[in-house]
Design a protein around this motif. Structure first.
Motif, PDB file in Angstrom:
ATOM      1  N   TYR A  73       0.828  -1.208   0.000  1.00 32.92           N
ATOM      2  CA  TYR A  73       0.000   0.000   0.000  1.00 32.92           C
ATOM      3  C   TYR A  73       0.863   1.259   0.000  1.00 32.92           C
ATOM      4  O   TYR A  73       0.537   2.249  -0.656  1.00 32.92           O
ATOM      5  CB  TYR A  73      -0.946  -0.001   1.205  1.00 32.92           C
ATOM      6  CG  TYR A  73      -1.848  -1.216   1.259  1.00 32.92           C
ATOM      7  CD1 TYR A  73      -2.433  -1.720   0.095  1.00 32.92           C
ATOM      8  CD2 TYR A  73      -2.088  -1.876   2.461  1.00 32.92           C
ATOM      9  CE1 TYR A  73      -3.250  -2.837   0.144  1.00 32.92           C
ATOM     10  CE2 TYR A  73      -2.902  -2.996   2.503  1.00 32.92           C
ATOM     11  CZ  TYR A  73      -3.477  -3.478   1.340  1.00 32.92           C
ATOM     12  OH  TYR A  73      -4.280  -4.589   1.380  1.00 32.92           O
ATOM     13  N   GLU A  74       1.970   1.212   0.719  1.00 27.81           N
ATOM     14  CA  GLU A  74       2.887   2.350   0.736  1.00 27.81           C
ATOM     15  C   GLU A  74       3.517   2.555  -0.641  1.00 27.81           C
ATOM     16  O   GLU A  74       3.625   3.685  -1.133  1.00 27.81           O
ATOM     17  CB  GLU A  74       3.975   2.119   1.788  1.00 27.81           C
ATOM     18  CG  GLU A  74       4.977   3.259   1.910  1.00 27.81           C
ATOM     19  CD  GLU A  74       4.343   4.559   2.366  1.00 27.81           C
ATOM     20  OE1 GLU A  74       4.550   5.584   1.667  1.00 27.81           O
ATOM     21  OE2 GLU A  74       3.651   4.556   3.395  1.00 27.81           O
ATOM     22  N   THR A  75       3.916   1.452  -1.273  1.00 28.61           N
ATOM     23  CA  THR A  75       4.521   1.544  -2.598  1.00 28.61           C
ATOM     24  C   THR A  75       3.514   2.022  -3.638  1.00 28.61           C
ATOM     25  O   THR A  75       3.840   2.842  -4.507  1.00 28.61           O
ATOM     26  CB  THR A  75       5.097   0.177  -3.025  1.00 28.61           C
ATOM     27  OG1 THR A  75       6.010  -0.282  -2.018  1.00 28.61           O
ATOM     28  CG2 THR A  75       5.846   0.289  -4.349  1.00 28.61           C
TER      29      THR A  75
ATOM     30  N   ASP B  21      -3.252  10.549   0.029  1.00 29.62           N
ATOM     31  CA  ASP B  21      -4.303   9.842   0.763  1.00 29.62           C
ATOM     32  C   ASP B  21      -3.685   8.911   1.801  1.00 29.62           C
ATOM     33  O   ASP B  21      -2.532   8.480   1.667  1.00 29.62           O
ATOM     34  CB  ASP B  21      -5.172   9.021  -0.198  1.00 29.62           C
ATOM     35  CG  ASP B  21      -5.997   9.904  -1.123  1.00 29.62           C
ATOM     36  OD1 ASP B  21      -6.191  11.089  -0.784  1.00 29.62           O
ATOM     37  OD2 ASP B  21      -6.439   9.410  -2.168  1.00 29.62           O
ATOM     38  N   SER B  22      -4.449   8.582   2.825  1.00 28.94           N
ATOM     39  CA  SER B  22      -3.969   7.675   3.864  1.00 28.94           C
ATOM     40  C   SER B  22      -3.812   6.272   3.288  1.00 28.94           C
ATOM     41  O   SER B  22      -4.402   5.930   2.250  1.00 28.94           O
ATOM     42  CB  SER B  22      -4.955   7.629   5.029  1.00 28.94           C
ATOM     43  OG  SER B  22      -6.147   6.977   4.648  1.00 28.94           O
ATOM     44  N   LEU B  23      -2.998   5.450   3.971  1.00 28.84           N
ATOM     45  CA  LEU B  23      -2.819   4.072   3.530  1.00 28.84           C
ATOM     46  C   LEU B  23      -4.140   3.320   3.547  1.00 28.84           C
ATOM     47  O   LEU B  23      -4.389   2.455   2.702  1.00 28.84           O
ATOM     48  CB  LEU B  23      -1.790   3.361   4.413  1.00 28.84           C
ATOM     49  CG  LEU B  23      -0.324   3.794   4.239  1.00 28.84           C
ATOM     50  CD1 LEU B  23       0.570   2.961   5.126  1.00 28.84           C
ATOM     51  CD2 LEU B  23       0.120   3.680   2.787  1.00 28.84           C
ATOM     52  N   ASN B  24      -5.003   3.632   4.512  1.00 29.58           N
ATOM     53  CA  ASN B  24      -6.308   2.977   4.581  1.00 29.58           C
ATOM     54  C   ASN B  24      -7.156   3.294   3.355  1.00 29.58           C
ATOM     55  O   ASN B  24      -7.880   2.432   2.850  1.00 29.58           O
ATOM     56  CB  ASN B  24      -7.061   3.383   5.853  1.00 29.58           C
ATOM     57  CG  ASN B  24      -6.572   2.638   7.079  1.00 29.58           C
ATOM     58  OD1 ASN B  24      -6.016   1.537   6.959  1.00 29.58           O
ATOM     59  ND2 ASN B  24      -6.762   3.210   8.245  1.00 29.58           N
ATOM     60  N   GLU B  25      -7.070   4.543   2.877  1.00 30.56           N
ATOM     61  CA  GLU B  25      -7.824   4.915   1.680  1.00 30.56           C
ATOM     62  C   GLU B  25      -7.272   4.207   0.449  1.00 30.56           C
ATOM     63  O   GLU B  25      -8.037   3.716  -0.394  1.00 30.56           O
ATOM     64  CB  GLU B  25      -7.779   6.436   1.492  1.00 30.56           C
ATOM     65  CG  GLU B  25      -8.598   7.204   2.523  1.00 30.56           C
ATOM     66  CD  GLU B  25      -8.394   8.701   2.418  1.00 30.56           C
ATOM     67  OE1 GLU B  25      -9.412   9.413   2.284  1.00 30.56           O
ATOM     68  OE2 GLU B  25      -7.231   9.165   2.459  1.00 30.56           O
TER      69      GLU B  25
END
Length: 220
Positions: free
Chosen positions: A54-56, A65-69
């Motif tokens: 998700y970070e990549t 946007d946040s990692l959750n998004e």
């Protein structure tokens, strides 16, 4: 003496690693239409744990946007893409040579995958091999999945074996790093469709038949 064999799942048991790689690239292009695939190296996506992924993805997209998004959007996209995928068609059925040989010789079997436990069970059941495995261990059970070796160290503990009594079969750079950091002899399932650094593995196998012959040779 060999006492256990530990398999990664995606890219080893089923040929889903490259499918995942393709889906991730399509998601990035959808989210960031300005990205030029011809000038972008996506290879670092291969074999990443979910949190790393998700970070990549966020970095490739250029999003704040946040990692959750990012996670929510990608999981929705991924779920739609996987509706058309039949795991049985991606199953590397020659693995049965290894599974049956291991059971005949009293060698334990495990799966250690960064995928969710639910997904691992789904894939193994679809391929008809779930009952072969003594331990099924997911990256969601640990704080940090591959390349952190904890997933392998915990699998060794559950199998009640030492690292020098085990062979791991991996394909990704991160998976190989995790297995080697746990002190496990590692066979890399050769990937030729993307630039994956498999040089840290002890052996390279072009298919499950070659992996099977290598395992038997190591066990002599």
């Amino acid at each position: 003496m060999l006492k256990a064999i530990i398999f990664d799942m995606d890219g080893v048991i089923v040929d889903t690693e490259f499918q995942d790689f393709r889906i991730q690239q399509e998601f990035i292009k959808k989210e960031n239409p300005s990205i030029n695939p011809a000038e972008t190296n996506f290879d670092e996506l291969i074999g990443q744990s979910y949190n790393m992924l998700y970070e990549t993805l966020r970095e490739f997209i250029g999003s704040k946007d946040s990692l959750n998004e990012i996670k929510q959007r990608f999981e929705e996209y991924n779920a739609i893409a996987y509706q058309t995928i039949d795991y049985r068609e991606l199953f590397r059925s020659d693995i049965l040579l290894i599974l049956k040989w291991a059971k005949t010789n009293g060698i334990s079997l495990a799966v250690a995958s960064s995928s969710t436990y639910e997904h691992i069970i789904e894939v193994l059941a679809a391929c008809g091999i779930k009952e072969y495995f003594d331990v099924i261990y997911s990256g969601e059970f640990v704080e940090e999945s591959k390349p952190n070796p904890t997933i392998y160290l915990n699998t060794l503990q559950k199998l009640n074996v030492n690292s020098d009594q085990v062979i791991a079969i991996e394909d990704s750079y991160y998976g190989i790093c995790a297995a080697k950091a746990a002190g496990i002899t590692t066979i890399a399932y050769k990937e030729t469709r993307a630039m994956v650094d498999q040089s840290a593995a002890d052996y390279l196998a072009v298919d499950m038949k070659e992996a099977y012959e290598r395992i038997k040779a190591i066990n002599k």
